[in-house]
Scaffold this active site. Structure first.
Site, PDB file in Angstrom:
ATOM      1  NE  ARG A  90      -3.547  -0.236   2.842  1.00 32.11           N
ATOM      2  CZ  ARG A  90      -4.015  -0.725   4.000  1.00 32.11           C
ATOM      3  NH1 ARG A  90      -3.600  -0.231   5.149  1.00 32.11           N
ATOM      4  NH2 ARG A  90      -4.886  -1.699   4.010  1.00 32.11           N
ATOM      5  NE  ARG A 159      -2.099   1.658   9.841  1.00 34.23           N
ATOM      6  CZ  ARG A 159      -2.897   0.622   9.564  1.00 34.23           C
ATOM      7  NH1 ARG A 159      -3.667   0.640   8.500  1.00 34.23           N
ATOM      8  NH2 ARG A 159      -2.927  -0.428  10.356  1.00 34.23           N
ATOM      9  CE  LYS A 223      -5.959  -0.826  11.630  1.00 35.04           C
ATOM     10  NZ  LYS A 223      -6.867  -1.460  10.668  1.00 35.04           N
ATOM     11  CE  LYS A 225      -7.394   3.192   9.445  1.00 33.93           C
ATOM     12  NZ  LYS A 225      -8.500   2.380   8.906  1.00 33.93           N
ATOM     13  CB  CYS A 449     -13.839  -3.845   2.087  1.00 29.19           C
ATOM     14  SG  CYS A 449     -14.443  -5.504   2.463  1.00 29.19           S
ATOM     15  CB  CYS A 455      -9.283  -9.594   3.124  1.00 31.14           C
ATOM     16  SG  CYS A 455      -9.358  -9.086   4.843  1.00 31.14           S
ATOM     17  CB  CYS A 494     -15.060  -9.284   8.294  1.00 32.99           C
ATOM     18  SG  CYS A 494     -13.779  -8.068   8.626  1.00 32.99           S
TER      19      CYS A 494
HETATM   20 FE1  SRM Z   1      -8.980  -1.996   6.627  1.00 32.46          FE
HETATM   21  C1  SRM Z   1      -7.609  -4.605   8.223  1.00 32.46           C
HETATM   22  C2  SRM Z   1      -8.217  -3.385   3.716  1.00 32.46           C
HETATM   23  C3  SRM Z   1      -9.709   0.916   5.144  1.00 32.46           C
HETATM   24  C4  SRM Z   1     -10.653  -0.990   9.483  1.00 32.46           C
HETATM   25  N1  SRM Z   1      -8.015  -3.697   6.133  1.00 32.46           N
HETATM   26  C5  SRM Z   1      -7.488  -4.625   6.973  1.00 32.46           C
HETATM   27  C6  SRM Z   1      -6.665  -5.652   6.191  1.00 32.46           C
HETATM   28  C7  SRM Z   1      -5.259  -5.164   6.138  1.00 32.46           C
HETATM   29  C8  SRM Z   1      -6.746  -7.108   6.697  1.00 32.46           C
HETATM   30  C9  SRM Z   1      -5.671  -7.546   7.655  1.00 32.46           C
HETATM   31  O1  SRM Z   1      -5.526  -6.949   8.720  1.00 32.46           O
HETATM   32  O2  SRM Z   1      -4.996  -8.514   7.321  1.00 32.46           O
HETATM   33  C10 SRM Z   1      -7.353  -5.537   4.802  1.00 32.46           C
HETATM   34  C11 SRM Z   1      -6.513  -5.932   3.607  1.00 32.46           C
HETATM   35  C12 SRM Z   1      -7.368  -6.522   2.528  1.00 32.46           C
HETATM   36  C13 SRM Z   1      -6.667  -6.721   1.259  1.00 32.46           C
HETATM   37  O3  SRM Z   1      -6.535  -7.881   0.828  1.00 32.46           O
HETATM   38  O4  SRM Z   1      -6.242  -5.753   0.645  1.00 32.46           O
HETATM   39  C14 SRM Z   1      -7.877  -4.118   4.860  1.00 32.46           C
HETATM   40  N2  SRM Z   1      -8.853  -1.336   4.809  1.00 32.46           N
HETATM   41  C15 SRM Z   1      -8.607  -2.092   3.708  1.00 32.46           C
HETATM   42  C16 SRM Z   1      -8.850  -1.307   2.434  1.00 32.46           C
HETATM   43  C17 SRM Z   1      -7.907  -1.671   1.304  1.00 32.46           C
HETATM   44  C18 SRM Z   1     -10.315  -1.500   2.014  1.00 32.46           C
HETATM   45  C19 SRM Z   1     -10.665  -1.045   0.617  1.00 32.46           C
HETATM   46  O5  SRM Z   1     -11.226  -1.882  -0.109  1.00 32.46           O
HETATM   47  O6  SRM Z   1     -10.429   0.101   0.257  1.00 32.46           O
HETATM   48  C20 SRM Z   1      -8.696   0.127   2.978  1.00 32.46           C
HETATM   49  C21 SRM Z   1      -7.282   0.612   2.941  1.00 32.46           C
HETATM   50  C22 SRM Z   1      -7.178   2.006   3.464  1.00 32.46           C
HETATM   51  C23 SRM Z   1      -5.814   2.606   3.320  1.00 32.46           C
HETATM   52  O7  SRM Z   1      -5.475   2.967   2.201  1.00 32.46           O
HETATM   53  O8  SRM Z   1      -5.127   2.764   4.326  1.00 32.46           O
HETATM   54  C24 SRM Z   1      -9.116  -0.081   4.429  1.00 32.46           C
HETATM   55  N3  SRM Z   1      -9.933  -0.303   7.249  1.00 32.46           N
HETATM   56  C25 SRM Z   1     -10.237   0.739   6.428  1.00 32.46           C
HETATM   57  C26 SRM Z   1     -11.206   1.597   7.045  1.00 32.46           C
HETATM   58  C27 SRM Z   1     -11.851   2.825   6.422  1.00 32.46           C
HETATM   59  C28 SRM Z   1     -11.109   4.087   6.688  1.00 32.46           C
HETATM   60  O9  SRM Z   1     -10.075   4.106   7.347  1.00 32.46           O
HETATM   61  O10 SRM Z   1     -11.591   5.109   6.215  1.00 32.46           O
HETATM   62  C29 SRM Z   1     -11.495   1.035   8.282  1.00 32.46           C
HETATM   63  C30 SRM Z   1     -12.550   1.549   9.293  1.00 32.46           C
HETATM   64  C31 SRM Z   1     -12.111   2.760  10.012  1.00 32.46           C
HETATM   65  C32 SRM Z   1     -11.302   2.386  11.207  1.00 32.46           C
HETATM   66  O11 SRM Z   1     -10.100   2.194  11.084  1.00 32.46           O
HETATM   67  O12 SRM Z   1     -11.886   2.232  12.287  1.00 32.46           O
HETATM   68  C33 SRM Z   1     -10.674  -0.150   8.399  1.00 32.46           C
HETATM   69  N4  SRM Z   1      -9.072  -2.669   8.600  1.00 32.46           N
HETATM   70  C34 SRM Z   1      -9.872  -2.137   9.568  1.00 32.46           C
HETATM   71  C35 SRM Z   1      -9.767  -2.976  10.742  1.00 32.46           C
HETATM   72  C36 SRM Z   1     -10.499  -2.756  12.091  1.00 32.46           C
HETATM   73  C37 SRM Z   1      -9.695  -1.889  12.973  1.00 32.46           C
HETATM   74  C38 SRM Z   1     -10.311  -1.767  14.343  1.00 32.46           C
HETATM   75  O13 SRM Z   1     -10.206  -0.716  14.941  1.00 32.46           O
HETATM   76  O14 SRM Z   1     -10.869  -2.739  14.846  1.00 32.46           O
HETATM   77  C39 SRM Z   1      -8.899  -4.043  10.403  1.00 32.46           C
HETATM   78  C40 SRM Z   1      -8.477  -5.212  11.305  1.00 32.46           C
HETATM   79  C41 SRM Z   1      -7.387  -4.853  12.239  1.00 32.46           C
HETATM   80  O15 SRM Z   1      -6.788  -3.789  12.190  1.00 32.46           O
HETATM   81  O16 SRM Z   1      -7.116  -5.712  13.079  1.00 32.46           O
HETATM   82  C42 SRM Z   1      -8.491  -3.813   9.060  1.00 32.46           C
HETATM   83 FE1  SF4 Z   2     -13.187  -6.250   4.227  1.00 31.86          FE
HETATM   84 FE2  SF4 Z   2     -12.982  -7.159   6.710  1.00 31.86          FE
HETATM   85 FE3  SF4 Z   2     -11.039  -7.592   5.000  1.00 31.86          FE
HETATM   86 FE4  SF4 Z   2     -11.500  -5.135   5.862  1.00 31.86          FE
HETATM   87  S1  SF4 Z   2     -10.781  -6.801   7.088  1.00 31.86           S
HETATM   88  S2  SF4 Z   2     -11.038  -5.764   3.755  1.00 31.86           S
HETATM   89  S3  SF4 Z   2     -13.733  -5.199   6.117  1.00 31.86           S
HETATM   90  S4  SF4 Z   2     -13.145  -8.359   4.832  1.00 31.86           S
END
Ligand code: SRM
Ligand code: SF4
Length: 575
Positions: A90, A159, A223, A225, A449, A455, A494
Site C-alpha cells: 500500500r 496511516r 493504528k 488515522k 472492501c 483478505c 467482515c
Molecule cells: Fe482496513 C484490516 C483493507 C480501510 C478498518 N483492512 C485490513 C486488512 C489489512 C486485513 C488484515 O488486517 O490482514 C485488509 C486488507 C485486505 C486486502 O486484501 O487488501 C484491509 N482497509 C482495507 C482497504 C484496502 C479497504 C478497501 O477496499 O479500500 C482500505 C485501505 C485504506 C488505506 O489505504 O489505508 C481499508 N480499514 C479501512 C477503514 C476505512 C477508513 O479508514 O476510512 C477502516 C474503518 C475505520 C477504522 O479504522 O476504524 C478499516 N481494517 C480495519 C480494521 C479494524 C480496525 C479496528 O479498529 O478494529 C482491520 C483489522 C485490524 O486492524 O485488526 C483492518
Molecule cells: Fe473487508 Fe474485513 Fe477484510 Fe477489511 S478486514 S477488507 S472489512 S473483509
C-alpha cells in the site's frame, strides 16, 4: 464532582500508568530494533514464500501484508503444498495525489510485479496484490525511483492522511490539501529500517538520527488515522477517523480547523465491548498566525494515545476506547497540559453531502476535472471497460494529474482548457464517458472492501459480490420508481468496516459466506452512524426486505427526504 473524579482516572498531570499484560505484538515491536526484526533474513529464505511470524507484524509498518490466495487453499492443501503466499503493498499518498509520470510508473510496476490490478482504497491511496516475496524489493525500488514509498501505511502508526480530494471543494483547496503531506511527515516514524531493508542503503553512522520521541520503541497501541474534511462535502468521512480535522474557511481564507477525536469503525461480531464511533469535536485551532499550534495539538493527541491507549487487548486499543474510558474533558485537559494552550470553542460547520463529482467539472481557475466511475476502486481492463489502458493513455499525455477520492475513485485533475479535448478523446475512445454516465446513482455511491480472496479476515465476499447485488437492487429501485436515488450503499466482508459500512444509508456487513447483517438509518452526510436492522440475511432475504422498504419509502417519505433519514424516522433498526 468532576468527570475525572467520577471516572476514577488519573489527574491530567499524573504520570501515565505502566501497563502490564502486554499483547504479543507489543513485545515484537519493542525488540524489533527499529522495525528491522529479521526481515532481511526472512526475505532471503527461499524455502518458503512466507516470512517469519514476528516479521509478519513488522512488515506492516513498511506498508505490506503477507496474505495467501484463499480461493486456492483447499487445492494446495490436497497437494500438500504450503499456502500460495503473496504480499499486498500500500502506498503512502497523503491526500491521494499522483503526477501522470507516477501513474505510468505505477501502471508498469503493477504489471510486472503484482496481479496487475491497481486497487484504489477507501483512504485515497492504492494497493497492489499478489506480489511474491522475491518481487518486494524490486517493487519498492521501482516505487522509490518514482518518488513513492509505502512507509507507515499499515501498522501501529499514523496511516495515510486523507483530505477532501476535489479542488472544487474550495477556492483554497490547495492550501488545505497541503496539510495532508505536512501531517504525514510530522508523524512519520524516524527509523531508517525501510531504507536499509528495501533499498539497500547503508546503516546510519549516527544512530541518534533515528531516535523517535513520538513512537519511541513502542509505537502506538494501534493504528491511528487522520482525515481532513472541507465542508460542505464530507467525502472523506472525516468523523470516522481517530483524529478528524475540519477546515474552517471564511471569506475564502483558512481560519483554522475544528478538531474531532475518537472516530473509528472496527467491531468484532459477538464482542459487545467493541463498537463503531464517530469522532467528537473538542475544539478549534486557528492557523491565521501560523500552524505551530495545530501541529502541536495533532502531535500531542497522538502522544496521549501512545501513553494511555490499551496495550493488552488490541480489540480495545483504538483511540475511541481511550476517549471513552477517560472522557473527552479529561482528554482536553491532558492535551492542554501537554501543548500549553487551550483549544478554542469549535466553529459551526455544515456538511451537506459525501459525493464524488462525476463527469466534467471546472474550478474557479478554469482548470478541468473528470471523475470516471471505477467500480470498487479496481483499475483493470475487463469485459465492461478498458479502464487501465485508458488511464495509461491519459497519463501518457502528461496533461492530467491523478487525485484519489475517499469513495475509491479517482479524478483526472488540473487539466488546462487547451488540453481538455485531447483527454476527452481518449475517454471517448475507451467508452469511459459512456460507462460513467450509464452507471446508476446507487452504483456510483457504493463502496465495497477487498475481502476475498486476499483478505485473511473476510467472512464473506464484498468487492466481487456487491456489483452483482447492485444489479438486483437496481431492479427493485426501478420497480418502485426510485432509480435516481443516490442511496449510499456499502458492503464489507467482515465487521472491521474497511468500506465504512456503518456510515452508510444501507450497510452490509459479512457474517458468513453469502450472509450479511443489514444496517440502516445512517444519514447522507456522514454525521449519524447506522444500526443493525436484520442479521444474517442471504441474498433472497436482502432483496425481500429491500422490496418492502423501498415500497414504504416511495409511499410515505416527505419531499426530498433521503432514504437514511426516512429509515431513521421509521426506526428501522433492531431495538
Ligand atoms: Fe482496513 C484490516 C483493507 C480501510 C478498518 N483492512 C485490513 C486488512 C489489512 C486485513 C488484515 O488486517 O490482514 C485488509 C486488507 C485486505 C486486502 O486484501 O487488501 C484491509 N482497509 C482495507 C482497504 C484496502 C479497504 C478497501 O477496499 O479500500 C482500505 C485501505 C485504506 C488505506 O489505504 O489505508 C481499508 N480499514 C479501512 C477503514 C476505512 C477508513 O479508514 O476510512 C477502516 C474503518 C475505520 C477504522 O479504522 O476504524 C478499516 N481494517 C480495519 C480494521 C479494524 C480496525 C479496528 O479498529 O478494529 C482491520 C483489522 C485490524 O486492524 O485488526 C483492518
Ligand atoms: Fe473487508 Fe474485513 Fe477484510 Fe477489511 S478486514 S477488507 S472489512 S473483509
Amino acid at each position: 464532582m468532576s468527570e475525572t473524579q467520577q471516572k476514577n482516572i488519573p489527574s491530567a498531570a499524573a504520570e501515565p500508568p505502566r501497563q502490564t499484560n502486554l499483547s504479543p505484538v507489543e513485545r515484537i515491536k519493542q525488540k524489533s530494533d527499529g522495525l528491522r526484526g529479521t526481515l532481511k533474513e526472512s526475505l532471503q529464505n527461499e524455502v518458503t514464500g512466507a516470512i517469519s511470524e514476528d516479521d509478519q507484524s513488522l512488515v506492516k509498518f513498511h506498508g505490506m501484508y503477507q496474505q495467501d490466495d484463499r480461493d486456492r487453499r483447499e487445492e494446495r492443501a490436497e497437494k500438500k503444498l504450503e499456502r500460495l503466499y503473496s504480499f499486498m503493498i500500500r502506498l503512502r499518498l497523503p491526500g491521494g495525489f499522483l503526477t501522470p509520470e507516477q501513474w505510468i510508473a505505477l501502471h508498469h510496476i503493477a504489471g510486472e510485479n503484482s496481479t496487475g490490478t491497481i486497487k484504489i482504497t477507501t483512504r485515497m491511496t492504492v494497493q497492489l496484490h499478489g506480489l511474491l516475496k522475491a518481487r518486494l524489493k524490486p517493487t519498492i525500488k521501482a516505487f522509490n525511483q518514482a518518488g513513492l514509498d509505502s512507509i507507515a501505511t499499515c501498522g501501529d502508526v499514523n496511516r495515510n492522511v486523507t483530505c477532501a480530494a476535489h479542488p472544487l471543494q474550495s477556492e483554497i483547496h490547495e492550501q488545505v490539501h497541503a496539510y495532508a503531506a505536512k501531517i504525514s511527515e510530522l508523524l512519520k516514524p524516524k527509523t531508517h529500517a525501510y531504507y536499509e531493508i528495501w533499498l539497500d542503503e547503508e546503516k546510519l553512522a549516527d544512530k541518534s538520527q533515528e531516535e523517535d520521541p513520538l513512537y519511541q520503541d513502542r509505537y502506538l497501541p494501534r493504528k491511528f488515522k487522520i482525515g481532513i474534511g472541507i465542508p460542505p462535502n464530507n467525502e472523506v468521512d472525516v468523523f470516522t477517523n481517530d483524529l478528524g480535522l475540519v477546515a474552517i474557511i471564511e471569506n475564502k481564507t483558512l481560519k483554522g480547523f475544528n478538531i474531532a477525536i475518537g472516530g473509528g469503525l472496527g467491531t468484532t461480531h459477538g464482542n459487545p465491548e467493541t463498537y463503531a464511533r464517530l469522532a467528537t469535536t473538542i475544539g478549534f485551532v486557528s492557523v491565521e498566525k501560523g500552524d505551530d499550534k495545530l501541529l502541536k495539538a495533532i502531535y500531542e493527541i497522538a502522544t496521549i494515545q501512545r501513553d494511555y491507549g490499551n496495550r493488552s487487548d488490541r480489540k480495545l486499543a483504538r483511540l475511541k476506547y481511550t476517549v471513552d474510558k477517560f472522557g473527552t474533558e479529561w482528554y482536553k485537559e491532558e492535551l492542554a497540559r501537554r501543548t500549553g494552550f487551550q483549544l478554542e470553542p469549535p466553529r459551526p460547520v455544515t456538511f451537506t453531502d459525501r459525493i464524488d463529482y462525476y463527469g466534467w467539472r471546472q474550478n474557479h481557475k478554469g482548470l478541468w476535472y473528470y471523475t470516471p466511475f471505477i467500480e470498487s476502486g479496481r483499475v483493470l481492463d475487463d469485459e465492461k471497460v478498458a479502464m487501465k489502458t485508458a488511464l495509461l493513455e491519459v497519463a501518457q499525455t502528461g496533461k492530467a494529474n491523478f487525485r484519489f477520492t475517499g469513495n475509491q475513485n479517482l479524478i483526472l485533475a488540473d487539466i488546462s482548457k487547451k488540453d481538455k479535448s485531447a483527454i476527452e478523446k481518449i475517454l471517448e475512445k475507451y467508452g469511459i464517458i459512456q460507462h460513467t454516465e450509464k452507471a446508476s446513482a446507487l452504483r456510483k455511491n457504493s463502496i465495497a472492501c477487498v475481502a476475498l480472496p486476499t483478505c485473511p479476515l473476510a467472512l464473506a465476499e464484498a468487492q466481487r459480490y456487491l456489483p452483482v447485488l447492485i444489479d438486483k437492487i437496481e431492479e427493485l429501485l426501478a420497480k418502485h420508481d426510485l432509480s435516481d436515488e443516490n442511496i449510499i450503499t456499502r458492503m464489507t466482508g467482515c465487521p472491521n468496516g474497511c468500506g465504512r459500512p456503518y456510515a452508510a444509508e444501507i450497510g452490509f456487513v459479512g457474517t458468513a459466506p453469502g450472509h450479511y447483517n443489514m444496517h440502516l438509518t445512517g444519514d447522507h452526510e456522514g454525521l449519524r452512524l447506522n444500526k443493525v436492522y436484520k442479521e444474517n440475511l442471504d441474498e433472497a432475504a436482502i432483496l425481500r426486505e429491500l422490496d418492502l422498504l423501498f415500497w414504504l419509502y416511495k409511499k410515505e417519505r416527505a419531499t426530498g427526504e433521503k432514504f437514511g433519514d426516512f429509515a431513521w424516522r421509521q426506526r428501522w433498526y433492531k431495538p
